[in-house]
Design an enzyme around this catalytic site. Structure first.
Site, PDB file in Angstrom:
ATOM      1  N   LYS A  50     -27.251  68.548   0.843  1.00 31.90           N
ATOM      2  CA  LYS A  50     -26.352  69.236   1.766  1.00 31.90           C
ATOM      3  C   LYS A  50     -26.456  68.646   3.168  1.00 31.90           C
ATOM      4  O   LYS A  50     -25.435  68.336   3.805  1.00 31.90           O
ATOM      5  CB  LYS A  50     -26.697  70.743   1.793  1.00 31.90           C
ATOM      6  CG  LYS A  50     -25.695  71.587   2.584  1.00 31.90           C
ATOM      7  CD  LYS A  50     -26.185  73.029   2.805  1.00 31.90           C
ATOM      8  CE  LYS A  50     -26.043  73.921   1.589  1.00 31.90           C
ATOM      9  NZ  LYS A  50     -24.665  74.427   1.383  1.00 31.90           N
ATOM     10  N   ARG A 120     -29.535  77.545   5.454  1.00 31.66           N
ATOM     11  CA  ARG A 120     -29.361  77.275   4.024  1.00 31.66           C
ATOM     12  C   ARG A 120     -30.342  76.216   3.546  1.00 31.66           C
ATOM     13  O   ARG A 120     -30.660  75.285   4.266  1.00 31.66           O
ATOM     14  CB  ARG A 120     -27.955  76.731   3.743  1.00 31.66           C
ATOM     15  CG  ARG A 120     -26.822  77.668   4.037  1.00 31.66           C
ATOM     16  CD  ARG A 120     -25.518  76.913   3.811  1.00 31.66           C
ATOM     17  NE  ARG A 120     -24.443  77.469   4.598  1.00 31.66           N
ATOM     18  CZ  ARG A 120     -23.459  78.210   4.093  1.00 31.66           C
ATOM     19  NH1 ARG A 120     -23.430  78.451   2.793  1.00 31.66           N
ATOM     20  NH2 ARG A 120     -22.527  78.690   4.867  1.00 31.66           N
ATOM     21  N   GLY A 129     -27.630  77.953  -6.378  1.00 29.83           N
ATOM     22  CA  GLY A 129     -28.058  79.346  -6.368  1.00 29.83           C
ATOM     23  C   GLY A 129     -29.539  79.554  -6.557  1.00 29.83           C
ATOM     24  O   GLY A 129     -30.004  80.676  -6.687  1.00 29.83           O
ATOM     25  N   MET A 131     -32.092  78.659  -4.524  1.00 28.38           N
ATOM     26  CA  MET A 131     -32.887  79.004  -3.357  1.00 28.38           C
ATOM     27  C   MET A 131     -32.073  79.877  -2.422  1.00 28.38           C
ATOM     28  O   MET A 131     -30.904  80.160  -2.673  1.00 28.38           O
ATOM     29  CB  MET A 131     -33.384  77.746  -2.675  1.00 28.38           C
ATOM     30  CG  MET A 131     -34.520  77.119  -3.470  1.00 28.38           C
ATOM     31  SD  MET A 131     -34.951  75.527  -2.831  1.00 28.38           S
ATOM     32  CE  MET A 131     -33.389  74.712  -2.929  1.00 28.38           C
ATOM     33  N   ARG A 376     -20.670  66.988  -1.898  1.00 37.13           N
ATOM     34  CA  ARG A 376     -21.690  66.360  -2.742  1.00 37.13           C
ATOM     35  C   ARG A 376     -20.985  65.797  -3.964  1.00 37.13           C
ATOM     36  O   ARG A 376     -19.837  66.172  -4.248  1.00 37.13           O
ATOM     37  CB  ARG A 376     -22.752  67.367  -3.158  1.00 37.13           C
ATOM     38  CG  ARG A 376     -22.171  68.512  -3.945  1.00 37.13           C
ATOM     39  CD  ARG A 376     -23.228  69.549  -4.273  1.00 37.13           C
ATOM     40  NE  ARG A 376     -22.594  70.689  -4.939  1.00 37.13           N
ATOM     41  CZ  ARG A 376     -23.172  71.849  -5.144  1.00 37.13           C
ATOM     42  NH1 ARG A 376     -24.400  72.064  -4.703  1.00 37.13           N
ATOM     43  NH2 ARG A 376     -22.551  72.836  -5.777  1.00 37.13           N
ATOM     44  N   HIS A 492     -21.515  81.062 -11.160  1.00 33.34           N
ATOM     45  CA  HIS A 492     -22.826  80.560 -11.563  1.00 33.34           C
ATOM     46  C   HIS A 492     -22.829  80.134 -13.018  1.00 33.34           C
ATOM     47  O   HIS A 492     -23.273  79.030 -13.372  1.00 33.34           O
ATOM     48  CB  HIS A 492     -23.885  81.654 -11.329  1.00 33.34           C
ATOM     49  CG  HIS A 492     -25.248  81.250 -11.748  1.00 33.34           C
ATOM     50  ND1 HIS A 492     -25.769  81.552 -12.979  1.00 33.34           N
ATOM     51  CD2 HIS A 492     -26.205  80.526 -11.107  1.00 33.34           C
ATOM     52  CE1 HIS A 492     -26.978  81.059 -13.083  1.00 33.34           C
ATOM     53  NE2 HIS A 492     -27.285  80.433 -11.948  1.00 33.34           N
ATOM     54  N   SER A 802     -41.107  48.507 -36.860  1.00 33.81           N
ATOM     55  CA  SER A 802     -40.339  49.602 -36.287  1.00 33.81           C
ATOM     56  C   SER A 802     -41.324  50.617 -35.734  1.00 33.81           C
ATOM     57  O   SER A 802     -42.184  51.110 -36.465  1.00 33.81           O
ATOM     58  CB  SER A 802     -39.435  50.230 -37.346  1.00 33.81           C
ATOM     59  OG  SER A 802     -38.575  51.147 -36.718  1.00 33.81           O
ATOM     60  N   CYS A 869     -37.810  53.629 -34.083  1.00 35.04           N
ATOM     61  CA  CYS A 869     -37.044  54.581 -34.885  1.00 35.04           C
ATOM     62  C   CYS A 869     -37.564  56.002 -34.751  1.00 35.04           C
ATOM     63  O   CYS A 869     -37.194  56.878 -35.510  1.00 35.04           O
ATOM     64  CB  CYS A 869     -36.981  54.153 -36.343  1.00 35.04           C
ATOM     65  SG  CYS A 869     -38.571  54.222 -37.182  1.00 35.04           S
ATOM     66  N   TYR A 889     -33.949  46.270 -31.169  1.00 29.35           N
ATOM     67  CA  TYR A 889     -33.092  47.364 -31.608  1.00 29.35           C
ATOM     68  C   TYR A 889     -33.698  48.707 -31.230  1.00 29.35           C
ATOM     69  O   TYR A 889     -34.910  48.836 -31.113  1.00 29.35           O
ATOM     70  CB  TYR A 889     -32.954  47.372 -33.136  1.00 29.35           C
ATOM     71  CG  TYR A 889     -32.233  46.184 -33.714  1.00 29.35           C
ATOM     72  CD1 TYR A 889     -30.843  46.193 -33.845  1.00 29.35           C
ATOM     73  CD2 TYR A 889     -32.944  45.072 -34.152  1.00 29.35           C
ATOM     74  CE1 TYR A 889     -30.185  45.108 -34.385  1.00 29.35           C
ATOM     75  CE2 TYR A 889     -32.289  43.980 -34.683  1.00 29.35           C
ATOM     76  CZ  TYR A 889     -30.905  43.995 -34.800  1.00 29.35           C
ATOM     77  OH  TYR A 889     -30.246  42.930 -35.331  1.00 29.35           O
TER      78      TYR A 889
END
Lengths: 913, 913
Positions: A50, A120, A129, A131, A376, A492, A802, A869, A889
């Site tokens: 902010k 704020r 929401g 804080m 933002r 919210h 793998s 994997c 991979y």
């Protein structure tokens, strides 16, 4: 930095007298306003999102009320030292206030022209929401009159004052919000009115008296009249709110480090509640649900900012198009405030061409004048993210690589999962706003705790609330979907659900929830807790019962962006798939082969498990061979089908891995059944079950140990694989590539022995010269620390590795995935582990073992093929790690294939940067 | 080397025609005899122990019948290639036979003067009775007459021939020994005689006819008349016997690699059964039971060699002293053959001064002339080994370091364990020979299989047999002790039992065993399978029931040798001890401190477990604290007692390690009891038990994870430790050194958190400046692969590491010790693991992790103290590894302390060499 601990009574107030000598003075405060700013958008870590946004907007010349940001460094000091500030902070704040006073012409505590400010929070990452915020700060018994005279609205002034007391009482002094609400309710009952707007200035004055008494009663302290005291108390409260429970939970869920801290933004108040020419609103520079390139948002006339976010009043649309789309009857801003709307459009263009991304903005209109309060990067759905990224490439705003980097791979989940089948019968219950797309189905629950409890028990649940609040975060996370009866697209519930990728229907106002009796009602339909509900987050429909789903249709933007990604990535993406349907899905989603086909899942199918159990119960090699003969043709046809689907792509098949006891029954009835089928006594079966039972099955008689001790099992499997391969190569007239993988290897000798076994069976099946069409390779899982260490020797007998990172994590860390729930949450809370090591690879431990295995394996066999994997193969962070250590991979579940493709591309692009 | 596969029909015969060109010719045959030899004692690997010994004795000019050795390399080729020989072998053998013929003047197959040979196995390590032997080879229907005329004893010649047919039939042609014995028994019944000696030459001729018919009937082949065929068949049979089941078992038990192979020794026959002036015997150059410096052994007049070892006839003593000691009435050789006895004494001196060690020899006296057939280093009891080593140092034969190296550390076990209390009441059942010292007590079993079965089930058993044979090895290993009713001090049972360190009473001839009814009888006392029996291997007593034991008294030689060892070793030796009595024992055996004190064992004691369970059942921190308050004083007094016993030696205490569920009951009755004690519902207790239950407890919520999640438990333990330390430091007026050890660490963060906890409690207990008398240090176990990798970071918070190699082996190898029995035997059989990795450290895997942890830990903290406290700390091979990687200490169970001291010294001496 020098800090001073403040005695607990004064926690949150300033340590005034501490003397500190510093060679270079740390800057604690960054001012903005009047087209200038100390900070800019690059200082997000220091100023929070902010604060950085306000500074940047100020620099851009956008209309930002003047103010200043107290840095996140101060927060860190404050919270580490239990309420201490850097000693210079007081004078810095005073100076900054003076600047605001000069710009606004108002003065802190001035009874005739008081300066009012908002306080704020603003962290590096958005935590909507989470804080606390205090508005209208600077009001007291005297300055309220100044506000009244300057605004010419006594009622407004005293309403503002009582709002301030209420917020300050709640946020700073710990007096419950509810206690204030009760006072207000009583006042309204006394006056016989129902709406806040029915209260006069005098009524508010009386409420103020009661509010102050309430604070005194509950805290033993008076509501402070001195604006400076108010300010310091509010700053301290915001810093402290960084460590409140719901903020900690939110950070955990969103992988935000606790040591980042929040900044505090102190800014001159502007009022959206100064009458019908005032308003407050929230907007996105493009549609965050669809990505459409149009201003998108809501506003409330004559309201203060928090009213929109809280979702208490249903807001109006900004645009006429938006009004039509949401069937709203209320006038859009485009209609009611056309000049302000045009100003907002200009701001939108400025911001987008500056930030080159979709912005989420907050604004206030005070008596017809627009003020920007926040900008933002806007959260968006995956679909919107794709469209915005592709559109911005087309608009020349960003490059293709930037577009690829901009998509959160995990967000693709939202696109890939099924949506409701439009042809399925739907019993529509109610309609709300399509707040977060996707289909969800589950049992109704009414509280976050219940949602979490049932979800842990394995139930799918839909969380149904009037509105949600930050306290509900854990329940929203646990739920399949969220339904609210109040609030809009930026409530919210909507914001959080979109962020989490949970389907959400918001503001389904026909539904009445009765928490007491745990039921909800739509006209005369009653649904109880536990009943099944379906949500369509794409349409806003709430449906009774379970509704059939269909596979999602992927947009052109999706394939466009994925093609850019595929062009960049170095690693191949395979899939973990055991069934033909998994294989088909994976190919559709771009898998380049099967990296892990688990043969044991095939053992469990009806008709087979009997033969498998017969095999296990047999006491002799001959008995086992006879039973395996029955399993062979079934496995062969499974493999053949998979080879057909996968075409010429390689298919990696893992030989039997789990311990044999996993296939045996445990209940009495089942024991009896098996005994009958096997033509033996139930006692014999029970004895075998007991004999095979293991204390630590994870470390037991499994994997290649089964292959070494009961070679006939692996022989059957190898035979089935290669017979199937030969069959398909023959019938389809094309090569088939089978990779045979030996699991749970600890030492090279095991691989050597099984290499001999496999080669022998292969020579038998394919003939000594091999069948031209069938190419087979022998490789191993690396899933034990010892195997990683012995990789050099193992690679002599294995053409590929793998990494089975699930088991490797369990053994390297001594952590049973099944049992870790007892302490892992505590570990996460205390910061002992970052993310769950079963989700994101533990780079320091497990990662080092992989690194060693890669080095040692390649030293022996430079063309060793390397893959992962474990489930980490579908986790973007882990995929990046795999890229870094040079794997060839990654293999993951079908739905994660696009995620892995994108993550692999991002890793490659980042590496080039 | 070129090899040729021989068609199966001809397996074991020579591949004659294969042509091979070799630049350097491998020597397959080593001749000896006539005071010369191709080989020598240094060629044991190639010639086997027997072959090397024969060569060396021949070089020393001792009377050795001429012969030659076929090397172990031939065996390896033969067994790898399923019966192929190197092509040059035939002519080499022919040449060697010709040399023997020249020396002896006899000729292979010569009807008037036939050369007869023995064909014996001889591996690198002695494997008594494990492989096959053929004597009298060269006899056939014609040459038997030559033997008759040359020996002047027709009966002897035909007895020799039938012996040869019997051995050859059994060993080479696979005709059961029993089938021959039955023919012989029938013959005796027909003739109405009972002893072999009652049979005349004619009788033997008739037996020979039946023997040959028996072979023909059972194999379809004739007994071969051609001596060359006999020879090649016999050589092949010996090579094949390397891979027979009992030889494989023996090698597994004795850690002899399967790829060593055996040599074959072909040697001119000498006969100990040519009349009363002939004999055969076995001797040790010193007493192998006591170490006394005197010739010790037995002989049989008019017998062939195998008769002694088989233990069928009870032999006579060599010396008069030996005769007296064993209460024998038969004349000693010293009396009956004084000249031969003197010759034997000379041989003894020659061998001892040459080999500088106790030798085990075999000899034959043919018509008054002594022939040496074998010499090898003699097996001996631990006591004898100590005495021989110390005596030889005194005699100037060896150095102190050589003496230290000469004692097998594991053999000290025999000295350290209890013997029977001489004051305890004994019910003497019978008396046999004191064949292997020590006391043993257990249930009677009559078969090796039953011994093994019960031992696996946790029972202690005594194996009771008429005599033992190589087939019984597994049962002897499983048993606590062995009792036989037949055979002497050098019988199979005696030799093997001494080697294994099992107490043994041999030849307790008053006892009659009835295998059928599973009972044994001494006059009118009957004992059944399962009854308790006690053996005193030091006196030869067999006692009914259980007899009290006492601690052994260690000889002066023991402390002499240990002092030489202690002077050499670099590593300290600590003990794993949880109780005061363990601590006392360990100090007595030389422990320099406690390396591992497991606190959880204290939790289980009566009176405590109730409070412990109360603690676990408590749902709140307060509830747990209240219960822990009750446990605190008990733990404190435990620790205080241990600190008192250990004096100023450091005591390392490990904080609670097992998961909490280990302390909860599982049976219904116990659940109820606990519920009552805790004043709660049984359902609550059950629910808690279920909740705490784990799928893989080894990888579960244990170790420091308990400390992190329930800090109050570790707080209590640290408080108890330090309060106890302060108390003892105060009361005894001397420093106390407490080392607090954090178990099951995976990452540095855990140690940091617990370091803070421990330091905080320590500051509380000892005051901020510490108590002068108490020195405490914080360290960790390193028992997870991840901890080994993170050792550098962990060392920041730990002043010492102790490697918990049990768990490190489990996690590194993915091997649950509780569950490994299902496949580890197969792995050992197939050579996939050398020794059991839970006994001897897996150097390649676990060892590398330790090496890494040592390096990384010391890099962070150069004075980091390093120890091992897994069970490997008492295994000599593992101790050597610890020395090599630079650990400071090993810690092991009290009785293993001397073993570790000795092994540490040997490692240091070997390093200097």
């Amino acid at each position: 930095m020098t800090v001073k601990t403040i005695p607990s009574a004064a926690v949150g107030r300033l340590a005034v007298k501490a003397a500190a000598k510093q060679t270079k003075r740390t800057k604690w405060i960054y001012a903005f306003g009047n087209g200038k700013a100390d900070g800019d958008v690059g200082m997000k870590n220091l100023l929070g999102g902010k604060g950085a946004g306000l500074a940047e907007m100020s620099r851009l010349g956008l209309p930002v009320p003047p103010g200043f940001t107290v840095t996140t460094e101060v927060c860190t000091i404050f919270n580490k030292q239990l309420g201490a500030y850097p000693p210079e902070l007081e004078s810095d704040v005073n100076t900054a206030i003076t600047v605001i006073e000069k710009i606004t012409g108002a003065r802190f505590g001035d009874p005739s022209c008081p300066l009012l400010v908002s306080v704020r929070s603003g962290a590096r990452a958005s935590m909507p929401g989470m804080m606390d915020t205090v508005l209208n700060l600077g009001l007291n018994d005297e300055t309220v009159n100044g506000l009244a005279s300057r605004s010419g609205d006594m009622r407004f002034a005293f309403d503002s004052y009582r709002r301030f007391i209420q917020m300050f009482g709640d946020v700073v002094m710990g007096v419950s919000h509810k206690s204030f609400e009760e006072i207000l309710e009583n006042q309204k009952l006394d006056l016989g009115v129902t709406l806040d707007t029915d209260l006069s200035a005098e009524d508010w004055k009386s409420v103020i008296v009661d509010y102050k008494a309430n604070i005194r009663n509950l805290t033993g302290e008076d509501f402070p009249q001195d604006p400076k005291t108010q300010l310091w108390d509010a700053i301290g409260a915001v810093f402290r709110s960084w460590m409140n429970g719901r903020a900690i939970t939110y950070r955990k869920l969103n992988n935000i480090p606790h040591d980042w801290g929040t900044a505090v933004n102190v800014q001159a108040m502007v009022f959206g509640n100064m009458g019908e020419d005032s308003a407050t609103g929230v907007a996105f520079t493009r549609n965050p649900s669809t990505g459409e390139n149009t201003l998108y948002g809501e506003y409330l006339v004559n309201a203060q900012g928090e009213d929109v976010v809280a979702g208490i009043r249903t807001p109006q649309q900004l645009t006429i198009a938006g009004k039509q789309a949401s069937n709203s009857t209320l006038p859009s801003m485009e209609e009611s405030m056309p000049e302000v709307f045009q100003e907002l459009q200009v701001v939108r263009y400025r911001l987008e061409s500056h930030y080159r991304d979709l912005q989420d903005i907050e604004f206030t209109v005070q008596r017809g004048k627009l003020y920007m309060l926040q900008t933002r990067v806007g959260k968006r759905t995956a679909n919107a993210a794709l469209k915005v990224a592709c559109d911005m490439v087309a608009e020349g705003l960003i490059t293709k690589d930037q577009a690829v980097l901009r998509i959160d791979p995990v967000s693709l989940n939202q696109l890939l999962h099924p949506t409701l089948d439009p042809r399925a019968k739907r019993q529509l219950l109610a309609k709300g706003l399509p707040a977060s797309p996707g289909a969800a189905c589950g049992r109704i629950v009414f509280t976050a705790d219940e949602a979490e409890r049932l979800a842990h028990a394995g139930e799918k649940v839909i969380l149904c609330r009037g509105e949600t609040s930050p306290e509900d975060i854990h329940g929203m996370h646990a739920a399949q979907g969220i339904m609210t009866t109040r609030g809009g697209m930026t409530s919210h519930a909507a914001v959080v659900a979109r962020g989490m990728g949970r389907p959400c229907v918001a503001g389904a106002s026909q539904i009445m929830i009765d928490y007491e009796t745990r039921m909800m009602r739509v006209s005369d339909t009653v649904l109880r807790e536990g009943d099944i509900l379906t949500l369509d987050g794409g349409t806003g429909e709430v449906l009774s019962g379970r509704v059939a789903t269909i596979e999602p249709k992927l947009s052109g933007d999706f394939s466009r962006l994925m093609s850019w990604a595929d062009a960049r990535r170095r690693m191949g993406v395979l899939t973990n798939a055991d069934t033909p349907s998994d294989c088909r899905k994976a190919v559709e989603l771009g898998a380049e082969g099967v990296g892990l086909c688990r043969t044991e899942h095939m053992f469990f199918e009806t008709g087979r498990i009997v033969a498998v159990r017969e095999m296990i119960l047999a006491n002799t090699v001959e008995g086992r061979r006879a039973a395996l003969e029955k399993v062979l043709p079934m496995q062969r046809s499974d493999f053949a089908e998979i080879f057909k689907i996968m075409g010429e792509r390689p298919v990696t098949i893992r030989l039997l891995d789990p311990p044999l006891h996993e296939f045996l029954p445990h209940g009495e009835a089942e024991l009896l059944e098996v005994a009958e089928a096997a033509g033996t006594e139930v006692e014999t079966v029970r004895a075998r079950v007991v004999k095979l039972d293991e204390v630590n099955p994870m470390l037991g008689h499994r994997g290649c140990r089964v292959g070494v001790t009961y070679p006939e099992i692996y022989e059957m499997q190898v035979r089935a694989i290669l017979q199937a391969a030969a069959e398909v190569a023959e019938s389809e007239g094309r090569p088939v590539e089978a990779e045979i993988m030996v699991p749970f290897v600890a030492m090279a000798g095991e691989v050597k022995v099984l290499e001999e076994l496999i080669t022998r069976v292969a020579d038998e099946v394919l003939g000594p010269n091999g069948t031209g069409g069938v190419k087979y390779r022998i490789g191993t899982m690396i899933e034990l620390p010892r195997a990683a260490l012995a990789a050099g020797k193992i690679a002599k007998h294995a053409k590929f590795f793998s990494f089975g990172t699930n088991d490797l994590t369990q053994t390297a860390m001594g952590l049973s995935r099944d049992d870790a729930a007892g302490f892992l949450p505590t570990y996460e809370e205390r910061g002992l582990v970052g993310r769950d090591p079963f989700v994101t690879i533990d780079r320091d431990g497990v990662g080092e073992l992989i690194r060693m295995a890669v080095l040692r394996g390649r030293e022996t066999r430079p063309d060793l093929k390397l893959c992962i994997c474990g489930e980490h193969g579908g986790d973007p962070d882990s995929v990046e790690f795999c890229h870094e250590v040079g794997l060839d991979y990654v293999s993951c579940s079908p739905y994660r294939v696009p995620i892995a493709r994108l993550a692999a591309a991002q890793a490659a692009i980042r590496e080039m940067a």
